[in-house]
Design a protein around this motif. Structure first.
Motif, PDB file in Angstrom:
ATOM      1  N   GLY A   1     -69.458 107.743  32.226  1.00 42.56           N
ATOM      2  CA  GLY A   1     -69.129 107.225  33.555  1.00 42.56           C
ATOM      3  C   GLY A   1     -68.657 105.795  33.409  1.00 42.56           C
ATOM      4  O   GLY A   1     -67.728 105.510  32.666  1.00 42.56           O
ATOM      5  N   ASN A   2     -69.346 104.865  34.088  1.00 41.19           N
ATOM      6  CA  ASN A   2     -69.003 103.444  33.993  1.00 41.19           C
ATOM      7  C   ASN A   2     -69.913 102.674  33.050  1.00 41.19           C
ATOM      8  O   ASN A   2     -69.765 101.466  32.897  1.00 41.19           O
ATOM      9  CB  ASN A   2     -69.065 102.794  35.384  1.00 41.19           C
ATOM     10  CG  ASN A   2     -67.973 103.308  36.300  1.00 41.19           C
ATOM     11  OD1 ASN A   2     -66.876 103.621  35.837  1.00 41.19           O
ATOM     12  ND2 ASN A   2     -68.270 103.412  37.578  1.00 41.19           N
ATOM     13  N   ALA A   3     -70.876 103.355  32.434  1.00 38.12           N
ATOM     14  CA  ALA A   3     -71.871 102.671  31.606  1.00 38.12           C
ATOM     15  C   ALA A   3     -71.718 103.039  30.129  1.00 38.12           C
ATOM     16  O   ALA A   3     -71.397 104.177  29.785  1.00 38.12           O
ATOM     17  CB  ALA A   3     -73.272 103.035  32.075  1.00 38.12           C
ATOM     18  N   TRP A   4     -71.977 102.062  29.272  1.00 35.47           N
ATOM     19  CA  TRP A   4     -72.018 102.294  27.840  1.00 35.47           C
ATOM     20  C   TRP A   4     -73.439 102.662  27.445  1.00 35.47           C
ATOM     21  O   TRP A   4     -74.395 102.038  27.899  1.00 35.47           O
ATOM     22  CB  TRP A   4     -71.584 101.049  27.077  1.00 35.47           C
ATOM     23  CG  TRP A   4     -70.124 100.758  27.186  1.00 35.47           C
ATOM     24  CD1 TRP A   4     -69.524  99.866  28.026  1.00 35.47           C
ATOM     25  CD2 TRP A   4     -69.082 101.362  26.423  1.00 35.47           C
ATOM     26  NE1 TRP A   4     -68.163  99.894  27.832  1.00 35.47           N
ATOM     27  CE2 TRP A   4     -67.869 100.798  26.854  1.00 35.47           C
ATOM     28  CE3 TRP A   4     -69.046 102.333  25.417  1.00 35.47           C
ATOM     29  CZ2 TRP A   4     -66.631 101.162  26.317  1.00 35.47           C
ATOM     30  CZ3 TRP A   4     -67.824 102.697  24.878  1.00 35.47           C
ATOM     31  CH2 TRP A   4     -66.636 102.118  25.328  1.00 35.47           C
ATOM     32  N   LYS A   5     -73.578 103.651  26.594  1.00 36.97           N
ATOM     33  CA  LYS A   5     -74.881 104.070  26.074  1.00 36.97           C
ATOM     34  C   LYS A   5     -74.850 103.962  24.555  1.00 36.97           C
ATOM     35  O   LYS A   5     -73.898 104.399  23.902  1.00 36.97           O
ATOM     36  CB  LYS A   5     -75.199 105.520  26.463  1.00 36.97           C
ATOM     37  CG  LYS A   5     -75.403 105.726  27.947  1.00 36.97           C
ATOM     38  CD  LYS A   5     -76.670 105.080  28.403  1.00 36.97           C
ATOM     39  CE  LYS A   5     -76.971 105.396  29.860  1.00 36.97           C
ATOM     40  NZ  LYS A   5     -78.228 104.823  30.275  1.00 36.97           N
ATOM     41  N   MET A   6     -75.899 103.388  23.987  1.00 34.70           N
ATOM     42  CA  MET A   6     -76.001 103.303  22.534  1.00 34.70           C
ATOM     43  C   MET A   6     -76.487 104.643  21.996  1.00 34.70           C
ATOM     44  O   MET A   6     -77.514 105.158  22.428  1.00 34.70           O
ATOM     45  CB  MET A   6     -76.957 102.196  22.102  1.00 34.70           C
ATOM     46  CG  MET A   6     -77.117 102.125  20.587  1.00 34.70           C
ATOM     47  SD  MET A   6     -78.308 100.889  20.079  1.00 34.70           S
ATOM     48  CE  MET A   6     -77.280  99.451  20.198  1.00 34.70           C
ATOM     49  N   LEU A   7     -75.742 105.191  21.037  1.00 31.34           N
ATOM     50  CA  LEU A   7     -76.102 106.462  20.415  1.00 31.34           C
ATOM     51  C   LEU A   7     -76.804 106.280  19.077  1.00 31.34           C
ATOM     52  O   LEU A   7     -77.574 107.141  18.666  1.00 31.34           O
ATOM     53  CB  LEU A   7     -74.850 107.317  20.186  1.00 31.34           C
ATOM     54  CG  LEU A   7     -74.047 107.716  21.415  1.00 31.34           C
ATOM     55  CD1 LEU A   7     -72.768 108.433  21.001  1.00 31.34           C
ATOM     56  CD2 LEU A   7     -74.889 108.583  22.323  1.00 31.34           C
ATOM     57  N   ALA A   8     -76.500 105.177  18.396  1.00 30.57           N
ATOM     58  CA  ALA A   8     -77.076 104.957  17.068  1.00 30.57           C
ATOM     59  C   ALA A   8     -77.101 103.476  16.744  1.00 30.57           C
ATOM     60  O   ALA A   8     -76.208 102.721  17.163  1.00 30.57           O
ATOM     61  CB  ALA A   8     -76.274 105.709  16.013  1.00 30.57           C
ATOM     62  N   LEU A   9     -78.130 103.081  16.008  1.00 29.63           N
ATOM     63  CA  LEU A   9     -78.257 101.717  15.497  1.00 29.63           C
ATOM     64  C   LEU A   9     -78.827 101.847  14.093  1.00 29.63           C
ATOM     65  O   LEU A   9     -79.906 102.420  13.908  1.00 29.63           O
ATOM     66  CB  LEU A   9     -79.186 100.895  16.392  1.00 29.63           C
ATOM     67  CG  LEU A   9     -79.350  99.448  15.972  1.00 29.63           C
ATOM     68  CD1 LEU A   9     -79.162  98.535  17.179  1.00 29.63           C
ATOM     69  CD2 LEU A   9     -80.705  99.219  15.362  1.00 29.63           C
ATOM     70  N   THR A  10     -78.059 101.371  13.101  1.00 31.95           N
ATOM     71  CA  THR A  10     -78.462 101.502  11.701  1.00 31.95           C
ATOM     72  C   THR A  10     -78.459 100.145  11.026  1.00 31.95           C
ATOM     73  O   THR A  10     -77.448  99.440  11.039  1.00 31.95           O
ATOM     74  CB  THR A  10     -77.502 102.454  10.954  1.00 31.95           C
ATOM     75  OG1 THR A  10     -77.516 103.717  11.590  1.00 31.95           O
ATOM     76  CG2 THR A  10     -77.909 102.612   9.499  1.00 31.95           C
ATOM     77  N   PHE A  11     -79.589  99.780  10.439  1.00 34.97           N
ATOM     78  CA  PHE A  11     -79.715  98.549   9.666  1.00 34.97           C
ATOM     79  C   PHE A  11     -79.432  98.866   8.201  1.00 34.97           C
ATOM     80  O   PHE A  11     -80.106  99.706   7.611  1.00 34.97           O
ATOM     81  CB  PHE A  11     -81.136  97.982   9.765  1.00 34.97           C
ATOM     82  CG  PHE A  11     -81.473  97.399  11.105  1.00 34.97           C
ATOM     83  CD1 PHE A  11     -81.297  96.054  11.359  1.00 34.97           C
ATOM     84  CD2 PHE A  11     -81.982  98.205  12.117  1.00 34.97           C
ATOM     85  CE1 PHE A  11     -81.619  95.515  12.603  1.00 34.97           C
ATOM     86  CE2 PHE A  11     -82.308  97.681  13.350  1.00 34.97           C
ATOM     87  CZ  PHE A  11     -82.130  96.330  13.600  1.00 34.97           C
ATOM     88  N   SER A  12     -78.452  98.182   7.608  1.00 36.46           N
ATOM     89  CA  SER A  12     -78.155  98.314   6.183  1.00 36.46           C
ATOM     90  C   SER A  12     -78.427  96.971   5.532  1.00 36.46           C
ATOM     91  O   SER A  12     -77.789  95.967   5.861  1.00 36.46           O
ATOM     92  CB  SER A  12     -76.690  98.701   5.963  1.00 36.46           C
ATOM     93  OG  SER A  12     -76.389  99.921   6.605  1.00 36.46           O
ATOM     94  N   SER A  13     -79.384  96.946   4.625  1.00 36.07           N
ATOM     95  CA  SER A  13     -79.719  95.718   3.924  1.00 36.07           C
ATOM     96  C   SER A  13     -78.564  95.347   2.995  1.00 36.07           C
ATOM     97  O   SER A  13     -78.026  96.192   2.282  1.00 36.07           O
ATOM     98  CB  SER A  13     -81.003  95.919   3.115  1.00 36.07           C
ATOM     99  OG  SER A  13     -81.360  94.722   2.479  1.00 36.07           O
ATOM    100  N   VAL A  14     -78.164  94.079   3.037  1.00 35.68           N
ATOM    101  CA  VAL A  14     -77.020  93.619   2.247  1.00 35.68           C
ATOM    102  C   VAL A  14     -77.334  92.267   1.611  1.00 35.68           C
ATOM    103  O   VAL A  14     -78.280  91.590   1.991  1.00 35.68           O
ATOM    104  CB  VAL A  14     -75.743  93.497   3.110  1.00 35.68           C
ATOM    105  CG1 VAL A  14     -75.295  94.859   3.620  1.00 35.68           C
ATOM    106  CG2 VAL A  14     -75.941  92.533   4.255  1.00 35.68           C
ATOM    107  N   ARG A  15     -76.498  91.905   0.650  1.00 35.90           N
ATOM    108  CA  ARG A  15     -76.620  90.577   0.039  1.00 35.90           C
ATOM    109  C   ARG A  15     -75.999  89.536   0.965  1.00 35.90           C
ATOM    110  O   ARG A  15     -75.170  89.859   1.809  1.00 35.90           O
ATOM    111  CB  ARG A  15     -75.896  90.571  -1.303  1.00 35.90           C
ATOM    112  CG  ARG A  15     -76.560  91.437  -2.330  1.00 35.90           C
ATOM    113  CD  ARG A  15     -75.879  91.241  -3.693  1.00 35.90           C
ATOM    114  NE  ARG A  15     -76.313  92.277  -4.585  1.00 35.90           N
ATOM    115  CZ  ARG A  15     -75.599  93.355  -4.880  1.00 35.90           C
ATOM    116  NH1 ARG A  15     -74.396  93.520  -4.364  1.00 35.90           N
ATOM    117  NH2 ARG A  15     -76.074  94.255  -5.707  1.00 35.90           N
ATOM    118  N   GLU A  16     -76.356  88.296   0.753  1.00 34.55           N
ATOM    119  CA  GLU A  16     -75.868  87.206   1.596  1.00 34.55           C
ATOM    120  C   GLU A  16     -74.345  87.101   1.589  1.00 34.55           C
ATOM    121  O   GLU A  16     -73.736  86.785   2.606  1.00 34.55           O
ATOM    122  CB  GLU A  16     -76.476  85.875   1.127  1.00 34.55           C
ATOM    123  CG  GLU A  16     -76.228  84.743   2.079  1.00 34.55           C
ATOM    124  CD  GLU A  16     -76.999  83.504   1.701  1.00 34.55           C
ATOM    125  OE1 GLU A  16     -76.367  82.440   1.693  1.00 34.55           O
ATOM    126  OE2 GLU A  16     -78.194  83.609   1.400  1.00 34.55           O
TER     127      GLU A  16
END
Length: 149
Positions: free
Chosen positions: A128-143
């Motif tokens: 509709g008019n709203a955004w919904k988050m389907l996924a959130l993934t944390f990937s550990s990375v180097r600086e």
């Protein structure tokens, strides 16, 4: 001299269009930044409206549902104190937005403050008019990890 000034102005004007984000990309970027603040504030009411009921959240220690993520935030078992966003890339595919945030996350986990470098992938879909988050993934990375735009 006026000719050079005109050409220079024209180049700057066209360059701004090349690097400008669409209105939808700006909306998604703001929503993503707001989400980090809502997580820091433990504002589960706002997060509940953002997170799709079937969303998945991938962390270093496991993958869980929207209900579990909201419980973790509300109880403070993981307190997302601050996400220092260093870079953001956004791609739009139809009514889906994919956001990559390069962050240094300060979080309190099991009573200890830790700072971890992540690339966080967020997937949003417009309903509709709203955004919904389907996924959130944390990937550990180097600086020195970079997001290619």
């Amino acid at each position: 001299m006026k000719k050079y000034l005109f050409v220079f102005t024209l180049l700057l004007f066209s360059a701004s269009f090349t690097f400008a984000q669409s209105a939808e990309e700006q909306e998604i970027k703001k929503l993503s930044m707001d989400k980090w603040q809502w997580m820091a504030d433990k504002d589960v009411a706002k997060l509940k409206t953002l997170f799709h009921p079937q969303a998945k959240f991938v962390h270093m220690s496991g993958t869980w549902t929207t209900a579990r993520e909201l419980e973790i935030i509300e109880t403070g078992s993981i307190w997302y104190k601050n996400a220092d966003v260093k870079d953001t890339a956004i791609e739009m595919v139809g009514n889906t937005a994919i956001v990559w945030n390069r962050i240094a996350l300060t979080a309190n986990v099991r009573g200890n403050d830790v700072v971890t470098e992540f690339t966080v992938t967020e997937v949003y879909q417009k309903e509709g008019n709203a955004w919904k988050m389907l996924a959130l993934t944390f990937s550990s990375v180097r600086e020195e990890h970079e997001i290619q735009h």
